[in-house]
Every structure is written in C-alpha cells, then in structure tokens.
Design a protein around this motif. Structure first.
Motif, PDB file in Angstrom:
ATOM      1  N   MET A  37     -10.630  17.953  -9.587  1.00  0.00           N
ATOM      2  CA  MET A  37     -11.800  18.472  -8.876  1.00  0.00           C
ATOM      3  C   MET A  37     -11.572  19.941  -8.535  1.00  0.00           C
ATOM      4  SD  MET A  37     -13.341  17.255  -5.159  1.00  0.00           S
ATOM      5  CE  MET A  37     -13.607  15.562  -5.693  1.00  0.00           C
ATOM      6  N   PRO A  38     -12.550  20.812  -8.796  1.00  0.00           N
ATOM      7  CA  PRO A  38     -12.408  22.218  -8.435  1.00  0.00           C
ATOM      8  C   PRO A  38     -12.120  22.371  -6.951  1.00  0.00           C
ATOM      9  CG  PRO A  38     -14.320  21.887  -9.831  1.00  0.00           C
ATOM     10  CD  PRO A  38     -13.816  20.533  -9.479  1.00  0.00           C
ATOM     11  N   VAL A  39     -11.406  23.459  -6.617  1.00  0.00           N
ATOM     12  CA  VAL A  39     -10.959  23.652  -5.235  1.00  0.00           C
ATOM     13  C   VAL A  39     -12.114  23.666  -4.260  1.00  0.00           C
ATOM     14  CG1 VAL A  39      -9.789  25.230  -3.669  1.00  0.00           C
ATOM     15  CG2 VAL A  39      -8.914  24.891  -5.978  1.00  0.00           C
ATOM     16  N   ALA A  40     -13.181  24.420  -4.566  1.00  0.00           N
ATOM     17  CA  ALA A  40     -14.319  24.523  -3.640  1.00  0.00           C
ATOM     18  C   ALA A  40     -14.953  23.158  -3.400  1.00  0.00           C
ATOM     19  CB  ALA A  40     -15.350  25.500  -4.184  1.00  0.00           C
ATOM     20  N   LYS A  41     -15.107  22.370  -4.464  1.00  0.00           N
ATOM     21  CA  LYS A  41     -15.710  21.054  -4.303  1.00  0.00           C
ATOM     22  C   LYS A  41     -14.794  20.124  -3.533  1.00  0.00           C
ATOM     23  CE  LYS A  41     -18.810  20.998  -8.311  1.00  0.00           C
ATOM     24  NZ  LYS A  41     -19.172  20.275  -9.550  1.00  0.00           N
ATOM     25  N   ARG A  42     -13.481  20.226  -3.795  1.00  0.00           N
ATOM     26  CA  ARG A  42     -12.540  19.367  -3.079  1.00  0.00           C
ATOM     27  C   ARG A  42     -12.547  19.681  -1.600  1.00  0.00           C
ATOM     28  NH1 ARG A  42      -7.081  20.438  -5.073  1.00  0.00           N
ATOM     29  NH2 ARG A  42      -6.484  21.396  -3.105  1.00  0.00           N
ATOM     30  N   ARG A  43     -12.600  20.981  -1.273  1.00  0.00           N
ATOM     31  CA  ARG A  43     -12.614  21.396   0.129  1.00  0.00           C
ATOM     32  C   ARG A  43     -13.883  20.898   0.801  1.00  0.00           C
ATOM     33  NH1 ARG A  43     -10.933  27.098  -0.087  1.00  0.00           N
ATOM     34  NH2 ARG A  43      -9.057  26.075  -0.807  1.00  0.00           N
ATOM     35  N   ALA A  44     -15.017  20.978   0.106  1.00  0.00           N
ATOM     36  CA  ALA A  44     -16.267  20.487   0.673  1.00  0.00           C
ATOM     37  C   ALA A  44     -16.209  18.982   0.892  1.00  0.00           C
ATOM     38  CB  ALA A  44     -17.436  20.844  -0.243  1.00  0.00           C
ATOM     39  N   ALA A  45     -15.592  18.275  -0.062  1.00  0.00           N
ATOM     40  CA  ALA A  45     -15.477  16.823   0.072  1.00  0.00           C
ATOM     41  C   ALA A  45     -14.622  16.450   1.273  1.00  0.00           C
ATOM     42  CB  ALA A  45     -14.881  16.226  -1.203  1.00  0.00           C
ATOM     43  N   VAL A  46     -13.559  17.215   1.491  1.00  0.00           N
ATOM     44  CA  VAL A  46     -12.696  16.967   2.643  1.00  0.00           C
ATOM     45  C   VAL A  46     -13.494  17.113   3.930  1.00  0.00           C
ATOM     46  CG1 VAL A  46     -10.738  17.857   3.953  1.00  0.00           C
ATOM     47  CG2 VAL A  46     -10.566  17.622   1.480  1.00  0.00           C
ATOM     48  N   GLN A  47     -14.290  18.166   4.031  1.00  0.00           N
ATOM     49  CA  GLN A  47     -15.062  18.419   5.245  1.00  0.00           C
ATOM     50  C   GLN A  47     -16.111  17.333   5.464  1.00  0.00           C
ATOM     51  OE1 GLN A  47     -16.562  22.423   5.525  1.00  0.00           O
ATOM     52  NE2 GLN A  47     -14.790  23.245   4.475  1.00  0.00           N
ATOM     53  N   GLU A  48     -16.727  16.867   4.393  1.00  0.00           N
ATOM     54  CA  GLU A  48     -17.757  15.848   4.525  1.00  0.00           C
ATOM     55  C   GLU A  48     -17.179  14.533   5.032  1.00  0.00           C
ATOM     56  OE1 GLU A  48     -19.995  15.230   0.999  1.00  0.00           O
ATOM     57  OE2 GLU A  48     -20.446  17.341   0.714  1.00  0.00           O
ATOM     58  N   ALA A  49     -15.896  14.277   4.699  1.00  0.00           N
ATOM     59  CA  ALA A  49     -15.336  12.957   4.950  1.00  0.00           C
ATOM     60  C   ALA A  49     -14.945  12.720   6.398  1.00  0.00           C
ATOM     61  CB  ALA A  49     -14.103  12.749   4.056  1.00  0.00           C
ATOM     62  N   ARG A  50     -14.822  13.768   7.216  1.00  0.00           N
ATOM     63  CA  ARG A  50     -14.277  13.607   8.550  1.00  0.00           C
ATOM     64  C   ARG A  50     -15.187  14.233   9.601  1.00  0.00           C
ATOM     65  NH1 ARG A  50     -11.834  10.765   5.649  1.00  0.00           N
ATOM     66  NH2 ARG A  50      -9.646  10.893   5.063  1.00  0.00           N
ATOM     67  N   ALA A  51     -15.373  13.551  10.710  1.00  0.00           N
ATOM     68  CA  ALA A  51     -16.109  14.099  11.849  1.00  0.00           C
ATOM     69  C   ALA A  51     -15.128  14.303  12.989  1.00  0.00           C
ATOM     70  CB  ALA A  51     -17.214  13.145  12.269  1.00  0.00           C
ATOM     71  N   MET A  52     -15.045  15.531  13.497  1.00  0.00           N
ATOM     72  CA  MET A  52     -14.051  15.853  14.518  1.00  0.00           C
ATOM     73  C   MET A  52     -14.580  15.721  15.934  1.00  0.00           C
ATOM     74  SD  MET A  52     -15.818  18.286  13.202  1.00  0.00           S
ATOM     75  CE  MET A  52     -14.942  18.123  11.658  1.00  0.00           C
ATOM     76  N   HIS A  53     -15.899  15.523  16.074  1.00  0.00           N
ATOM     77  CA  HIS A  53     -16.513  15.254  17.369  1.00  0.00           C
ATOM     78  C   HIS A  53     -17.285  13.945  17.266  1.00  0.00           C
ATOM     79  CE1 HIS A  53     -15.574  19.061  19.335  1.00  0.00           C
ATOM     80  NE2 HIS A  53     -15.901  19.681  18.212  1.00  0.00           N
ATOM     81  N   ASP A  54     -17.287  13.174  18.346  1.00  0.00           N
ATOM     82  CA  ASP A  54     -18.021  11.914  18.376  1.00  0.00           C
ATOM     83  C   ASP A  54     -19.508  12.220  18.505  1.00  0.00           C
ATOM     84  OD1 ASP A  54     -19.121   9.438  18.827  1.00  0.00           O
ATOM     85  OD2 ASP A  54     -17.559   8.781  20.223  1.00  0.00           O
ATOM     86  N   ILE A  55     -20.246  12.032  17.425  1.00  0.00           N
ATOM     87  CA  ILE A  55     -21.660  12.400  17.406  1.00  0.00           C
ATOM     88  C   ILE A  55     -22.460  11.607  18.421  1.00  0.00           C
ATOM     89  CG2 ILE A  55     -22.315  10.754  15.605  1.00  0.00           C
ATOM     90  CD1 ILE A  55     -23.540  14.389  15.919  1.00  0.00           C
TER      91      ILE A  55
END
Length: 440
Positions: free
Chosen positions: A1-19
């Motif tokens: 996976m290209p770096v930019a897409k992998r980084r975006a996927a990482v961000q999408e996968a985790r929520a750091m605040h309880d919505i």
C-alpha cells in the motif's frame, strides 16, 4: 500500500476521543480544549459525526433492501409474476450502483472526522493547573539542597572537554547537535545508563525490553507523534521512522490486543538511543548536550487498569526521583499546566535537576499519564473480570532518566576547581571503582 494511503488508513482505524462523550456534553469538551489553548471543536465534530451516522444508516438500509429484493425476485418468478420480478431486478440494479456510492461517501466522512479528532490534544485531568506556558506550572516539592562551591562553577561543555567530550569532531562527522564521547566521559555516560536500567528493573519491577529503533507509521500514530508532529521525527527512505523515544515501541507492544486482567499491570523499561529532528526548537539549547538529535534514555512505560492509573503515575514518578536521589542531585518536581503538557498527556510531572554551571533548573524527566488516549489510537484493551465488554487500557510513560542530561548534571554538580569531577558513589561499581575523572 502506498505510504499516503497507509497513513490515511491508520488514521481512519482509530478514534482517540470518545465520540459519545463529545455528543453528550459538547460544552464540557470545548471547555477542556480551551484549557489546552485550543479553539472550540465540538460543534463541528458533532455535526460531522451526525452526517456520518446518517450515511451509515442509509447504507445499511440500502444493503438490507438489496438483499431482501434479491430474494423477492425468486419468489415473484416462482409465482409467475414477471412484471413484479422485473421491477425488483431494476431496483436491485439501482441499489448495486447506489450502495458503493454510499460506501465511498461513508469512507470519506469517516476519514474527515478522524482527521479532525487526530488534530486535537488529550483533555487535561481536573487537578491539572490552568495556564498555557511553563510559567503557569505548579511547584510540588524538591529534594536536598543546591551544592555550594568555593569557586565559580563552570558549564558542562567546558568541564567535559578535557575529559573526552568532543563537539567539534561530532560536528565534522554529523553536523550540529551531536557529540563524541571518549575515555572517561564515555565511560561515565555508559555507567549512568547501566545504573539506571539496573535500578528500574531489579528494584522497581520493570521488565527490561530491547525494542526496535525503527518503527512504522502505525506505531507513531498510536502514541500520538503522527500525524501532527511528523516534522519532529527522522524518517528513512523506506518509510520507517527512527524512534524519538522508546515510549513508541514499548507502548505499542499491546497494540491491537486484548490484555488478560491477570497480566496487568505491565511495566516495561528500555535503554535506547533516541532520535529527534528538533524541528520546532530552532535557536534553543544549541550549546552542549541539552538538546541533541541523538541521545540515550531509559524509558519507563506502564499499561494499567483505568482505576490504577493515578497511583501508577506517583509510583513511576518516584522511580525516576529515586535515581536522582541515589546520584545525590538536587531536583524539584513540577506539575505542568494544561497548556504546557505534551499533546497526548492528561497529567504530567516534570523533574527538573539543578545545574550550577548554568545556574538554573533543567528538565531531566517528564512523567505522563495518557488516560485511554493512546490505547484508543492503538486499540489496546483489557478483558476485566466480571465484565462482558472490553475496556480501553490506560498508559503512562516517563524517563528514568535521560542519560545525556544526567551526564550534564553529574559534571556540573560534582565538578572541582582543578578540573576533575568526582564520581557519585552509586556509579563507582560501574566505573571499575574509579572515584574521580581527571583531565587528560
């Protein structure tokens, strides 16, 4: 996976605040952000979350209807109702086009929401003092007295040069903010790291770990260095990152895992070389060893049940303070203000050692409780007895201690008028019995 897409996927996968907490009390969320010096964000987040949930509901409804209509086609054909069967086929065909559109819309909205949340710092604990700068930090305690000299104490770079501390050679090899240590200086530096690690593992219950010094995007995202602080890191040509602290690999040991309750608490210690670009510190501490691109540090990481985090913060702080006391170094403990804490911290104590050559206190350890901020980003959970659901863990870390800064403190506090430096008693077993370092 290209770096930019992998980084975006990482961000999408985790929520750091309880919505859910933001939805339930957006005013409280914004009030906490204001204490960190951050503009209100709850209104935009709640709106984006509502839009995302609406699309998800529409997508689920469309998927369900597509499946239902597909089954009804067979029933209509069996009943000889060709007109109804044809109508259902057209409906299914339309849904097959619409559902992917909704899925793409859902991905975009989820990515946008996660990017907004990723940019927001952790919320401060209630007992953290208000304020936005180090001037607002709160004095908690100190230990021992400042040393007295019958001569004008010198700074560490002047003391260390005759002992083997060489900045000029390092600059010729690597540029600014590096050091070469030779002879007695190198031995003292090594002794400090070994002493610290031995105390933390043998006496304070930390498990020694030798972690990788290169990590992937996911690891830095999990502990909060990415995406906001990418410029502060060193990246390799194959898109790995040199660790800025052993906090990164040690905390990520529990990434994407469910830790059994019986394994808690987890306490890890590592003596590693660390690397920081110091992109945001131009002009600061350019002299000597205080702020370097490469340095050694003993890092302490704890992973605990939420209800045990406050006690663990005090325990970890005392583990770091114990090193300073064994070395006979005067220090003070400061509780950082809400605006002066690190991005991911919920509460932080700084230990500041006295440097007589500089006539000031300098940070030598920062001990932080992160709440579940990092655990949410890493998806690190525990299955606690009596609970059917998993619980996000709480993480803590701190230096026990920064070896280079401890080296600076020993040189300045144990210096003598003749240029020699006394070796603290605690380090003598690691120095082959040497009681002092003398200029070559």
């Amino acid at each position: 996976m290209p770096v930019a897409k992998r980084r975006a996927a990482v961000q999408e996968a985790r929520a750091m605040h309880d919505i859910r907490l933001i939805r339930d009390d957006p005013a409280a969320f914004d009030k906490a952000l204001k204490r960190r010096g951050v503009e209100p964000a709850a209104t935009g987040i709640v709106a984006a979350d509502a839009q995302l949930r609406a699309v998800q509901t529409e997508m689920q409804t469309a998927q369900s209807r597509r499946n239902e209509a597909s089954k009804l086609i067979g029933q209509a054909m069996a009943a000889g109702n060709k007109e109804e069967a044809e109508r259902l086929k057209q409906e299914v065909a339309a849904l097959k086009t619409h559902v992917p559109e909704l899925e793409e819309r859902e991905r975009t909205l989820r990515s946008d929401l996660q990017a907004a949340l990723s940019a927001l710092p952790n919320l401060p604990a209630d007992d953290v003092p208000d304020g936005l700068t180090e001037a607002d930090n709160l004095f908690v305690s100190d230990w021992s007295e400042k040393p007295a000299f019958d001569f004008a104490p010198r700074e560490h770079d002047e003391i260390g040069a005759p002992l083997g501390l060489d900045f000029e050679t390092a600059a010729a090899i690597s540029g600014s903010r590096f050091a070469v240590l030779k002879g007695g200086a190198a031995r003292l530096h090594r002794a400090l790291g070994q002493f610290m690690l031995d105390v933390q593992t043998a006496e304070n219950g930390y498990e020694e770990v030798a972690p990788p010094l290169l990590v992937r995007d996911e690891a830095l995202y999990g502990t909060g260095q990415l995406p906001k602080f990418a410029e502060d890191q060193f990246r390799t040509t194959d898109d790995r990152w040199l660790i800025p602290t052993a906090e990164v690999p040690l905390t990520n040991i529990v990434r994407d895992s469910i830790v059994p309750e019986g394994s808690l608490p987890l306490r890890f210690a590592a003596l590693t070389t660390c690397f920081r670009s110091e992109a945001g510190s131009a002009g600061r501490d350019t002299k000597g060893m205080i702020r370097q691109h490469q340095f050694d540090k003993v890092e302490l990481v704890s992973i605990v049940r939420p209800e045990n985090a406050a006690a663990e913060l005090e325990r970890k702080t005392r583990a770091a303070e114990g090193i300073l006391e064994r070395l006979g170094l005067h220090y003070r403990r400061m509780l950082l203000s809400a605006g002066d804490m690190g991005f991911g911290a919920r509460k932080t104590f700084d230990l500041e050692v006295w440097l007589p050559g500089q006539d000031t206190y300098r940070e030598i350890s920062s001990i932080s409780w992160f709440g579940d901020f990092q655990a949410r980003r890493m998806n690190a959970r525990a299955k606690l007895d009596g609970s059917k659901q998993t619980t996000f863990l709480h993480t803590l870390n701190g230096s026990g201690l920064a070896v280079g800064r401890a080296f600076v403190a020993v040189l300045e506090n144990y210096q003598r008028a003749d240029g020699s430096v006394a070796v603290p008693e605690a380090l003598r077993p690691y120095m082959g019995g040497l009681t002092e370092l003398s200029p070559a």
